[in-house]
Design a protein around this motif. Structure first.
Motif, mmCIF file in Angstrom:
data_model
loop_
_atom_site.group_PDB
_atom_site.id
_atom_site.type_symbol
_atom_site.label_atom_id
_atom_site.label_comp_id
_atom_site.label_asym_id
_atom_site.label_seq_id
_atom_site.Cartn_x
_atom_site.Cartn_y
_atom_site.Cartn_z
ATOM 1 N N HIS A 182 0.848 -1.199 0.000
ATOM 2 C CA HIS A 182 0.000 0.000 0.000
ATOM 3 C C HIS A 182 0.877 1.239 0.000
ATOM 4 C CE1 HIS A 182 -3.755 -2.160 0.238
ATOM 5 N NE2 HIS A 182 -3.110 -3.016 1.026
ATOM 6 N N ASP A 243 1.604 -1.163 -5.923
ATOM 7 C CA ASP A 243 0.284 -0.545 -5.721
ATOM 8 C C ASP A 243 -0.184 0.149 -7.004
ATOM 9 O OD1 ASP A 243 -1.967 0.838 -4.944
ATOM 10 O OD2 ASP A 243 -1.138 1.429 -2.989
ATOM 11 N N ASN A 245 -2.552 2.088 -7.316
ATOM 12 C CA ASN A 245 -3.156 3.396 -7.028
ATOM 13 C C ASN A 245 -2.137 4.528 -7.010
ATOM 14 O OD1 ASN A 245 -5.822 2.262 -6.547
ATOM 15 N ND2 ASN A 245 -4.868 1.331 -4.735
ATOM 16 N N SER A 247 0.022 7.387 -8.473
ATOM 17 C CA SER A 247 -0.201 8.213 -9.662
ATOM 18 C C SER A 247 0.951 8.002 -10.642
ATOM 19 C CB SER A 247 -0.285 9.693 -9.262
ATOM 20 O OG SER A 247 1.003 10.140 -8.858
#
Lengths: 402, 243
Positions: A182, A243, A245, A247
């Motif tokens: 994460h 991860d 997520n 950017s």
């Protein structure tokens, strides 16, 4: 680590340039250079290849970033050229392949031990045992096709015995995906480890796909086909631990930081002064690239890069034999199999992978064929029954060289 | 001439790592192979492919029969001209590649500071003779209506076999002696191939062509003799046993 990412700004991008002569330098010596110099060359080419692939993908999705990405990418293209050109043409394709597997084993073994996340450490150990077996199979092919000893490449740093058999490594796609770290909570080292190993495995997959057809021998072609298929699974595994997520700019910054991290480790440990200077130059350039990515991160995301990157990077990857660790893991975990994102004993493996494997292996396994009855011996299996004697006295002297 | 073979930190053998080598061997002794059998398994799998394989390629039919001397056509009647054209195409390709091998050898010798054995002008002569031989075979192929620009199967396979020679001759790290050995391999094969081609040409009834080829073989004999002698001399000098 002495390097500070916010103070050591490296060579500015607009002052980074190469001549063609600099891009094509004398290669390392296959015979005389240390095997870990070749390991570094192969790893860093893999890191550069991933930088290039990522940069192109990012450019296709981000119009505003296309120009700075292109400006950095052409420099990294030239770094990749310079680094990969350090492998001499006296390596046969199979010898280079043996070196690729040495990279996969030794580097993944270090990463598995450094990784702070226990689940991800398990992921690395799982993949490492498969690459360990590939080395054994390719060594058999090198011996039986070209009549060469794989240890001429490995230089006694890496064992040549079976690992998890390739024939049972084939899995259904759902058993190749893993849980990801994460972005907010993962340690910086976790992110760098994932990028490093994913880059290395991706390079290996591409290499096997490209070079398999260079061999006329259908058995060698089948061997590359089978192992390339596992490398595809490995890339699937290792990219899934990152991860999704993050950017685009966050990922770009991490890529540049990872290049800094790895070039620093190479420079720090390289004994060949000419190659050390190359690592030093690339490190200086990568620090410049990181500055570009951090500036864009601040400009577009209005965030502080320090949210993502620490000032000081973790301890570099150690370039030394991981024999004892690899043997321990071989002993303890060779019978693990993947079930979804988890690892289970082979008795609990799922039906999907069993069915997939039954289909793909239905006409036999090339890797089984290649290594049928194979046991590595110094000087190739043809010396069996008359093993070469050690010269203890000479050996004691020459050990000092290393 | 200085020594081209030196002593150094060659790390490839087990004597460089006696402790690690013993460790490796100890593990091998307790690790059985992961699949049963022996290298015969490879031979069996290759055999399956051999049985299913096609040919590597074909010899193209003559582009045009117009203009071919009727005498040539008569001589080839009842024989297999494709096999002849294949070998002509092979020789043509080998001679053409030979020009490039000599170009690389000349560059190597020109840059070698201690080279006093191999005269560059003689190498240049050999290079030019390879070029003449290429043109000789080119004309021979045209005279029987074959296309000298086509790559025949034997030419293709010879090209596969020669890839390593090109690599040796163009690697900056190889010595003049290494390169002479590579050229010697080429000249040995070339010499034998000319002898076979001459015998084949005579059997095909092309006696004029065979005579031309004999002249080429005489020059090839000279190439072989000189290359062999230079290589031998260099090896002996390097070992400090030259008389």
């Amino acid at each position: 680590m002495a390097l500070n990412l916010y103070e050591d700004k490296g060579c500015p991008l607009d002052r980074q340039r190469f001549t063609w002569k600099e891009l094509v330098q004398p290669p390392i010596s296959k015979l005389d250079d240390d095997a870990f110099t070749r390991v570094r060359v192969i790893l860093m080419n893999g890191i550069e290849m991933e930088a290039n692939r990522f940069s192109h993908a990012c450019a296709r999705m981000n119009r505003d970033l296309q120009l700075p990405l292109a400006q950095v990418r052409i420099v990294e293209q030239h770094q990749a050229t310079m680094v990969n050109g350090l492998l001499g043409a006296d390596h046969s394709t199979l010898e280079t392949t043996v070196a690729y597997e040495q990279v996969a084993i030794e580097i993944t073994a270090v990463v598995a031990q450094n990784e702070p996340d226990p689940y991800l450490a398990q992921v690395y150990r799982f993949g490492m045992l498969e690459d360990f077996h590939h080395l054994y199979r390719y060594s058999a092919m090198l011996d039986r096709l070209e009549g060469k000893d794989a240890n001429n490449i490995l230089q006694c740093y890496t064992d040549i015995v079976p690992g998890r058999p390739t024939v049972v490594e084939h899995r259904a796609p759902q058993d190749n995906l893993r849980e990801h770290y994460h972005r907010a909570g993962a340690a910086p080292l976790t992110k760098l480890n994932a990028l490093t190993i994913m880059s290395s495995e991706q390079q290996t997959q591409n290499f096997y796909l490209n070079v398999g057809p260079l061999y006329a021998d259908p058995v060698a072609r089948q061997l590359y086909a089978e192992i390339a298929s596992i490398e595809e699974q490995h890339v699937t595994q290792y990219e899934s631990i990152i991860d999704p997520n993050e950017s685009w700019l966050e990922k770009w910054m991490l890529h540049e930081a990872n290049e800094v991290y790895n070039y620093y480790g190479c420079m720090q440990q390289e004994p060949n002064p000419r190659i050390k200077a190359i690592w030093e130059r690339c490190l200086d350039y990568e620090l410049g690239h990181l500055q570009v990515a951090m500036d864009l991160f601040k400009q577009y995301e209005r965030r502080d890069p320090a949210e993502i990157l620490p000032a000081e990077l973790p301890e570099p990857i150690k370039y030394e034999s991981q024999r004892e660790f690899v043997r321990r893991i071989l002993n303890q975990e060779v019978d693990l199999r993947a079930l979804g994102t988890q690892f289970v004993d082979k008795s609990r493996e799922g039906d999907a992978s069993r069915r997939y494997r039954a289909d793909v292996n239905s006409s036999g396994s090339p890797t089984d064929t290649v290594a049928a009855g194979y046991q590595w011996l110094p000087g190739t299996e043809l010396v069996r029954g008359k093993e070469l004697p050690f010269n203890e006295e000479l050996a004691r002297d020459t050990e000092l060289i290393r | 001439m200085g020594k081209s073979t030196i002593s150094g930190k060659n790390r490839t053998g087990i004597d460089m790592s006696p402790i690690d080598a013993k460790e490796m061997m100890a593990l091998v002794r307790v690790s059985p192979p992961s699949s049963a059998g022996n290298e015969q398994a490879i031979a069996e799998r290759r055999s399956q492919y051999f049985a299913e394989a096609g040919v590597i390629g074909s010899v193209p039919p003559p582009g045009t029969l117009k203009g071919i001397a009727s005498t040539a056509m008569e001589k080839l009647t009842g024989k297999n001209p494709e096999a002849f054209i294949d070998k002509l195409g092979c020789r043509l390709a080998f001679e053409r590649a030979g020009v490039r091998l000599y170009d690389a050898l000349i560059a190597k010798c020109s840059a070698a500071p201690a080279n006093s054995i191999v005269p560059l002008d003689r190498l240049q002569d050999f290079r030019n003779e390879e070029l003449e031989h290429f043109k000789l075979v080119e004309n021979a192929m045209r005279s029987i209506g074959a296309d000298p620009t086509a790559q025949t199967p034997s030419a293709d396979v010879d090209g596969m076999a020669s890839i390593g020679l090109v690599q040796v001759l163009t690697d900056p790290r190889t010595s003049v002696a290494h390169c002479l050995e590579a050229i010697l391999i080429a000249e040995l094969a070339d010499n034998d191939a000319w002898q076979l081609l001459i015998a084949l040409t005579e059997k095909m009834g092309m006696s004029d062509m065979a005579r031309d080829f004999q002249n080429a073989l005489r020059e090839e004999d000279e190439h072989l003799a000189y290359i062999r002698q230079w290589f031998r001399q260099m090896v002996m000098e390097d070992a400090a046993v030259a008389s």
